[in-house]
Design a protein around this motif. Structure first.
Motif, PDB file in Angstrom:
ATOM      1  N   ASN A  50       0.842  -1.194   0.000  1.00  0.00           N
ATOM      2  CA  ASN A  50       0.000   0.000   0.000  1.00  0.00           C
ATOM      3  C   ASN A  50       0.882   1.251   0.000  1.00  0.00           C
ATOM      4  O   ASN A  50       1.823   1.360   0.771  1.00  0.00           O
ATOM      5  N   LEU A  51       0.583   2.185  -0.884  1.00  0.00           N
ATOM      6  CA  LEU A  51       1.339   3.431  -0.974  1.00  0.00           C
ATOM      7  C   LEU A  51       0.623   4.592  -0.297  1.00  0.00           C
ATOM      8  O   LEU A  51       1.266   5.510   0.212  1.00  0.00           O
ATOM      9  N   GLU A  52      -0.688   4.566  -0.294  1.00  0.00           N
ATOM     10  CA  GLU A  52      -1.437   5.598   0.410  1.00  0.00           C
ATOM     11  C   GLU A  52      -2.851   5.087   0.656  1.00  0.00           C
ATOM     12  O   GLU A  52      -3.456   4.455  -0.215  1.00  0.00           O
ATOM     13  N   ARG A  53      -3.364   5.389   1.837  1.00  0.00           N
ATOM     14  CA  ARG A  53      -4.735   5.029   2.169  1.00  0.00           C
ATOM     15  C   ARG A  53      -5.215   5.965   3.265  1.00  0.00           C
ATOM     16  O   ARG A  53      -4.689   5.955   4.380  1.00  0.00           O
ATOM     17  N   TRP A  60     -10.851  11.028   0.177  1.00  0.00           N
ATOM     18  CA  TRP A  60     -10.295   9.681   0.275  1.00  0.00           C
ATOM     19  C   TRP A  60      -9.383   9.363  -0.909  1.00  0.00           C
ATOM     20  O   TRP A  60      -9.728   9.631  -2.062  1.00  0.00           O
ATOM     21  N   VAL A  61      -8.214   8.785  -0.626  1.00  0.00           N
ATOM     22  CA  VAL A  61      -7.278   8.320  -1.652  1.00  0.00           C
ATOM     23  C   VAL A  61      -6.744   6.955  -1.236  1.00  0.00           C
ATOM     24  O   VAL A  61      -6.372   6.760  -0.069  1.00  0.00           O
ATOM     25  N   GLU A  62      -6.727   6.020  -2.164  1.00  0.00           N
ATOM     26  CA  GLU A  62      -6.091   4.722  -1.918  1.00  0.00           C
ATOM     27  C   GLU A  62      -5.447   4.230  -3.205  1.00  0.00           C
ATOM     28  O   GLU A  62      -6.080   4.220  -4.264  1.00  0.00           O
ATOM     29  N   TYR A  63      -4.176   3.870  -3.132  1.00  0.00           N
ATOM     30  CA  TYR A  63      -3.515   3.221  -4.263  1.00  0.00           C
ATOM     31  C   TYR A  63      -2.343   2.388  -3.754  1.00  0.00           C
ATOM     32  O   TYR A  63      -1.846   2.577  -2.634  1.00  0.00           O
ATOM     33  N   ASN A  64      -1.934   1.430  -4.592  1.00  0.00           N
ATOM     34  CA  ASN A  64      -0.968   0.412  -4.179  1.00  0.00           C
ATOM     35  C   ASN A  64      -0.017   0.101  -5.325  1.00  0.00           C
ATOM     36  O   ASN A  64      -0.220   0.537  -6.463  1.00  0.00           O
ATOM     37  N   LYS A  65       0.975  -0.690  -5.047  1.00  0.00           N
ATOM     38  CA  LYS A  65       1.805  -1.285  -6.095  1.00  0.00           C
ATOM     39  C   LYS A  65       1.898  -2.774  -5.820  1.00  0.00           C
ATOM     40  O   LYS A  65       1.745  -3.224  -4.677  1.00  0.00           O
TER      41      LYS A  65
END
Length: 288
Positions: A50-53, A60-65
């Motif tokens: 997880n990069l941001e949550r 709200w922001v959520e993204y991953n690698k």
């Protein structure tokens, strides 16, 4: 009650029936990607970061690698995987990724023999029941192995951390059957619910070499084959468009052909597959 009122009632009733009959059904055939995703021993493990949550930006922001082998979980083999001159994944035409489903069931035999194979006789028996394999089909082995996923010991038949690949025990498609399909039917590819179309512990990847050598594709670790009929479904095998990929993660699903048109003839014309489709067309014409 006036004739106009009757007409309206019949129209509404017919439209409701048409919606029910013509509704397309979708069947998921993809195992989820997670930290237990099945790969061949030695392949990189799945990594998800997880990069941001959160909502610290005021919204709200959520993204991953994530990191994943091309050949992990439910995936596709592009021809280049075992064919030096074959297509890369980004070069596989879209019309080679959609086609009629031909589900060949060897579940009962695989229960007795973990290294059972789809053979030419199985294919001919399928055709005796369902007719000639349509052009552009995916011939998919159903062995029951999808129910073992993601237990690698159950899938491979051994502890993959202790035994070499020659000890693997899972079903496959015989090289003879693969060659017969290439020689006698115009298929898009083959697949199955196991990690490979080559049975565990044998055949020296000959089925891979035959299918990919003919510039066809292979679908591996296919899920939910108990929900897909032996014939009459359309398979959508949609990988990521990975440049120079030898394969890649696959989102594969089937549609049951209520309302689905597919060109089996090679003529470029859509042919209706079911009475439901015909009913819908005729009803609309009669009413309007």
């Amino acid at each position: 009650m006036t004739s106009v009122t009757w007409f309206k009632l019949v129209t509404v009733a017919g439209l409701l029936v048409g919606q029910i009959l013509c509704k397309r059904q979708y069947i998921e055939m993809t195992h989820e990607i997670h930290d237990r995703v099945v790969t061949y021993p030695g392949m990189p493990k799945f990594n998800f970061t997880n990069l941001e949550r959160g909502d610290k930006r005021g919204f709200w922001v959520e993204y991953n690698k994530f990191q994943l082998s091309e050949h992990a979980g439910t995936h596709i083999d592009a021809p280049i995987h075992f064919n030096q001159h074959g297509r890369y994944l980004h070069e596989v035409p879209l019309d080679n990724l959609v086609g009629p489903g031909v589900i060949v069931d060897i579940t009962h035999r695989a229960k007795r023999d973990r290294r059972a194979e789809v053979n030419v006789e199985d294919i001919l028996r399928w055709e005796d029941t369902h007719g000639k394999i349509p052009k552009g089909s995916f011939v998919i082995m159903k062995s029951g192995w999808f129910r073992k996923y993601p237990d690698t010991t159950q899938i491979f038949g051994v502890d993959v951390n202790r035994f070499p690949s020659t000890d693997f025990r899972f079903p496959g498609i015989s090289p003879a059957a693969a060659q017969w399909l290439i020689d006698h039917r115009e298929i898009n590819g083959v697949g199955g619910d196991t990690p490979s179309p080559d049975r565990g512990g044998g055949s020296h990847m000959r089925t891979h070499l035959i299918i990919l050598g003919a510039n066809k594709v292979i679908l591996e670790n296919v899920a939910n084959l108990d929900k897909v009929p032996p014939s009459g479904a359309t398979i959508y095998a949609l990988p990521i468009n990975l440049h120079r990929g030898s394969g890649g993660p696959l989102r594969i699903f089937a549609t049951l052909n209520d309302g689905e048109d597919f060109d089996y003839s090679g003529s470029g014309r859509s042919l209706p597959l079911t009475g439901a489709t015909l009913f819908c067309v005729l009803f609309v014409k009669l009413m309007y």
